[in-house]
Design an enzyme around this catalytic site. Structure first.
Site, PDB file in Angstrom:
ATOM      1  N   ARG A  37      -9.811 -11.795   1.291  1.00  0.00           N
ATOM      2  CA  ARG A  37     -10.743 -12.803   0.635  1.00  0.00           C
ATOM      3  C   ARG A  37     -10.306 -14.224   0.802  1.00  0.00           C
ATOM      4  O   ARG A  37     -10.719 -15.422   0.984  1.00  0.00           O
ATOM      5  CB  ARG A  37     -11.296 -12.529  -0.650  1.00  0.00           C
ATOM      6  CG  ARG A  37     -10.083 -12.353  -1.514  1.00  0.00           C
ATOM      7  CD  ARG A  37     -10.527 -11.548  -2.793  1.00  0.00           C
ATOM      8  NE  ARG A  37     -10.510 -10.309  -2.639  1.00  0.00           N
ATOM      9  CZ  ARG A  37     -10.722  -9.128  -3.365  1.00  0.00           C
ATOM     10  NH1 ARG A  37     -10.993  -9.491  -4.809  1.00  0.00           N
ATOM     11  NH2 ARG A  37     -10.970  -7.729  -3.135  1.00  0.00           N
ATOM     12  N   LYS A  55       0.726  -1.345  -0.131  1.00  0.00           N
ATOM     13  CA  LYS A  55       0.162   0.041  -0.018  1.00  0.00           C
ATOM     14  C   LYS A  55       0.822   1.329   0.194  1.00  0.00           C
ATOM     15  O   LYS A  55       2.023   0.970   0.277  1.00  0.00           O
ATOM     16  CB  LYS A  55      -0.886  -0.015   1.193  1.00  0.00           C
ATOM     17  CG  LYS A  55      -1.871  -0.892   1.212  1.00  0.00           C
ATOM     18  CD  LYS A  55      -2.852  -0.771   2.486  1.00  0.00           C
ATOM     19  CE  LYS A  55      -3.887  -1.794   2.486  1.00  0.00           C
ATOM     20  NZ  LYS A  55      -5.040  -1.956   1.246  1.00  0.00           N
TER      21      LYS A  55
HETATM   22  N1  BES Z   1      -8.390  -4.215   3.937  1.00  0.00           N
HETATM   23  C1  BES Z   1      -8.446  -3.770   2.759  1.00  0.00           C
HETATM   24  C2  BES Z   1      -9.548  -2.878   2.434  1.00  0.00           C
HETATM   25  C3  BES Z   1      -9.820  -1.421   3.034  1.00  0.00           C
HETATM   26  C4  BES Z   1      -9.374  -0.420   2.567  1.00  0.00           C
HETATM   27  C5  BES Z   1     -10.337  -1.469   4.413  1.00  0.00           C
HETATM   28  C6  BES Z   1      -9.638   0.753   2.970  1.00  0.00           C
HETATM   29  C7  BES Z   1     -10.534  -0.299   4.762  1.00  0.00           C
HETATM   30  C8  BES Z   1     -10.100   0.975   4.443  1.00  0.00           C
HETATM   31  C9  BES Z   1      -8.155  -4.661   1.517  1.00  0.00           C
HETATM   32  O1  BES Z   1      -7.497  -5.712   2.103  1.00  0.00           O
HETATM   33  C10 BES Z   1      -7.797  -4.348   0.409  1.00  0.00           C
HETATM   34  O2  BES Z   1      -6.562  -3.756   0.402  1.00  0.00           O
HETATM   35  N2  BES Z   1      -8.329  -4.275  -0.670  1.00  0.00           N
HETATM   36  C11 BES Z   1      -7.786  -3.771  -1.766  1.00  0.00           C
HETATM   37  C12 BES Z   1      -8.285  -4.823  -2.785  1.00  0.00           C
HETATM   38  C13 BES Z   1      -7.671  -4.811  -4.243  1.00  0.00           C
HETATM   39  C14 BES Z   1      -6.261  -4.929  -4.315  1.00  0.00           C
HETATM   40  C15 BES Z   1      -8.508  -5.626  -5.354  1.00  0.00           C
HETATM   41  C16 BES Z   1      -8.630  -2.650  -2.107  1.00  0.00           C
HETATM   42  O3  BES Z   1      -9.718  -2.315  -1.705  1.00  0.00           O
HETATM   43  O4  BES Z   1      -7.821  -1.426  -2.762  1.00  0.00           O
HETATM   44 MN    MN Z   2      -5.375  -5.497   1.578  1.00  0.00          MN
END
Ligand code: BES
Ligand code: MN
Ligand code: ZN
Length: 499
Positions: free
Chosen positions: A351, A277
């Site tokens: 997931r 991230k």
């Molecule tokens: N934990 C995150 C989702 C999230 C983002 C929760 C911001 C709370 C606040 C999740 O694991 C994630 O990183 N999802 C990605 C998925 C993508 C890589 C397909 C996302 O939402 O960007």
């Molecule tokens: Mn994630």
């Protein structure tokens, strides 16, 4: 846990000292019980000069009239009493608490013109007080800076709620207090930083539920390897802190009744893994276990109030980090279900954790239904903002029951679609599926992925990424972590599955 105000109930009586809290309905109308505290004439004058007209959850704090022994007078608006929903009573309680200042001794005259305030309303008012009083201040070593830490002083207030039938209110409050404890537990878990609350520490917190007669089992990595949980374990392998799967069972129903099941995503920190991230906001990923926290809080609440139902909770506890063993984009893992997954983005890890947790739960317990909660996608915030969690389900009845529970608790849900057009977006030539599916409809794609692991069992997925943490403050939640899901699911269980 932060200190809590103490709450008790008594029959309507004259309020002669301390702080008096009175309810004011729309257009400044008050009940006789409220007017009698300072007198009709004076109350009218206060309302006149202050322009306070009793709007829902509006508040006014003022000095008490000179001819009384009172210290302070607080007015809280309720709007039109005929229109009040359960959630509004939490708002009124929260607003009242926010207006009592440093008062130590508070009497609330819980009466409205034209109709009774029920025992449930009184309990919801008290719940609003307790939830508003919460603050995560355990790491503040300098207590008492009034602006930052006002809630610390206030939390030692003794609040007496005056009602027509204190006995009934007390009974209803026993339930509400159990809910408050579950919500506060969930908030504490989510607010806790990841250096303190890792996978092992979270599992230890869950073991505490044994004191409430919840059966707790913790699977370690060896156990999970034996079960073939390659999907969950792949996420954990880049962290120094090993994965855990926690299983909670509350047997409050008939011995042989199939349980209802709640499954939570418990990523104690989500760095994204190698698909790392960006720095801005990464600290929020300490809350990526909000689903697991809600399940833990819910089990705490249900066991405390001895809910008449059999319940299991399953949470997958992992940390998504990067060391030399970390999972790589392109890796293919085999889930417990036997289905293989090509991991094209290590940041779509929730997931992967839920795939094995859901499959395990379904296989082992054959539950009536499964509801999972997860801070799963940023995309759900793009779709719904921060005021609704996403609801995905293969079962219209369950979806309807959840929707209704959301409306009455204010933990609102909005149903999102599922379907084969979305499902095929996660097909891949290298394995049975991939863990991402393209640019659009990200929250739906994640839900489709989960659906491949629940079989025919009625199931719902709640994407709480926008509501569990960082959601706008409300009258009864000033905390970064809201505890979203505990009140919602307690209501679902209470309204539909207890006898
Ligand atoms: N934990 C995150 C989702 C999230 C983002 C929760 C911001 C709370 C606040 C999740 O694991 C994630 O990183 N999802 C990605 C998925 C993508 C890589 C397909 C996302 O939402 O960007
Ligand atoms: Mn994630
Ligand atoms: Zn995540």
């Amino acid at each position: 846990m932060s200190k809590r105000p103490s709450i008790s109930f008594a029959k309507f009586a004259a309020v002669e000292e301390g702080t008096a809290v009175l309810l004011l309905a729309a257009e400044g109308k008050a009940a006789a019980e409220a007017e009698s505290v300072v007198g009709h004439a004076l109350l009218s004058r206060i309302i006149d000069v202050s322009d306070f007209k009793g709007k829902l959850a509006a508040g006014l704090s003022t000095i008490a009239p000179a001819d009384t022994q009172l210290e302070r007078l607080v007015l809280v608006g309720t709007g039109d009493p005929a229109k009040l929903k359960a959630d509004d009573w939490l708002k009124i309680g929260g607003a009242a608490f926010s207006k009592i200042g440093k008062a130590k001794h508070v009497s609330v005259v819980l009466a409205l013109p034209g109709g009774d305030v029920s025992a449930e309303n009184a309990a919801d008012f008290a719940l609003g007080v307790l939830l508003r009083a919460y603050s995560f201040d355990k790491y503040k070593t300098k207590k008492g800076k009034p602006t930052e830490n006002a809630s610390i002083e206030k939390s030692s207030a003794k609040i007496t709620i005056l009602v027509a039938d204190p006995h009934a209110a007390k009974k209803a409050f026993a339930h509400a207090e159990a809910v408050a404890e579950g919500v506060i537990l969930a908030r504490d878990l989510v607010n806790e930083p990841a250096n303190i609350l890792g996978t092992i520490e979270f599992a230890e917190q869950i073991e505490e539920l044994k004191k409430l007669d919840v059966k707790v089992e913790i699977l370690d990595q060896k156990d999970m390897k034996k079960l073939g949980m390659g999907s969950l374990l792949g996420v954990a392998q880049g962290s120094a802190r090993p994965a855990r799967l926690a299983i909670m069972e509350w047997q409050g129903g008939k011995g042989k009744d199939a349980p209802i099941a709640f499954v939570g995503k418990g990523v104690v920190f989500d760095s994204g893994g190698l698909s790392i991230k960006t720095a801005a906001g990464m600290e929020e990923m300490k809350g990526d276990m909000g689903g697991a926290a809600a399940v833990t809080g819910l089990l705490h609440t249900l066991a405390t109030r001895k809910a008449k139902v059999n319940v299991v909770g399953v949470v997958g506890l992992v940390e998504n980090m990067i060391n030399g063993d970390a999972q790589r984009p392109g890796d293919i893992v085999t889930s417990m279900s036997g289905q293989t997954i090509e991991v094209l983005n290590t940041d779509a890890e929730g997931r992967l954790v839920l795939a094995d947790a859901l499959y395990y739960c379904n296989e082992r317990f054959n539950p009536k239904f499964m509801i999972n909660l997860a801070t799963l996608t940023g995309a759900i915030m793009v779709a719904l903002g921060l005021h609704h969690a996403g609801l995905f389900s293969n079962d219209d009845t369950l979806a309807g029951q959840l929707f209704d529970a959301g409306q009455s608790t204010g933990e609102k849900l909005w149903r999102m679609p599922l379907g084969p057009d979305y499902d095929k977006l996660i097909d891949t030539k290298n394995a049975d599926m991939k863990n991402i599916g393209g640019r659009y409809g990200g929250a739906i794609i994640a839900a489709q992925f989960l659906k491949r692991f629940v079989g025919e069992t009625p199931w719902a997925h709640l994407d709480i990424a926008g509501t569990a943490m960082g959601a706008p403050a409300t009258e009864y939640s000033q905390s970064w972590a809201s505890g979203f899901g505990v009140r919602l699911l307690d209501r679902l269980v209470h309204d539909n599955f207890e006898g």
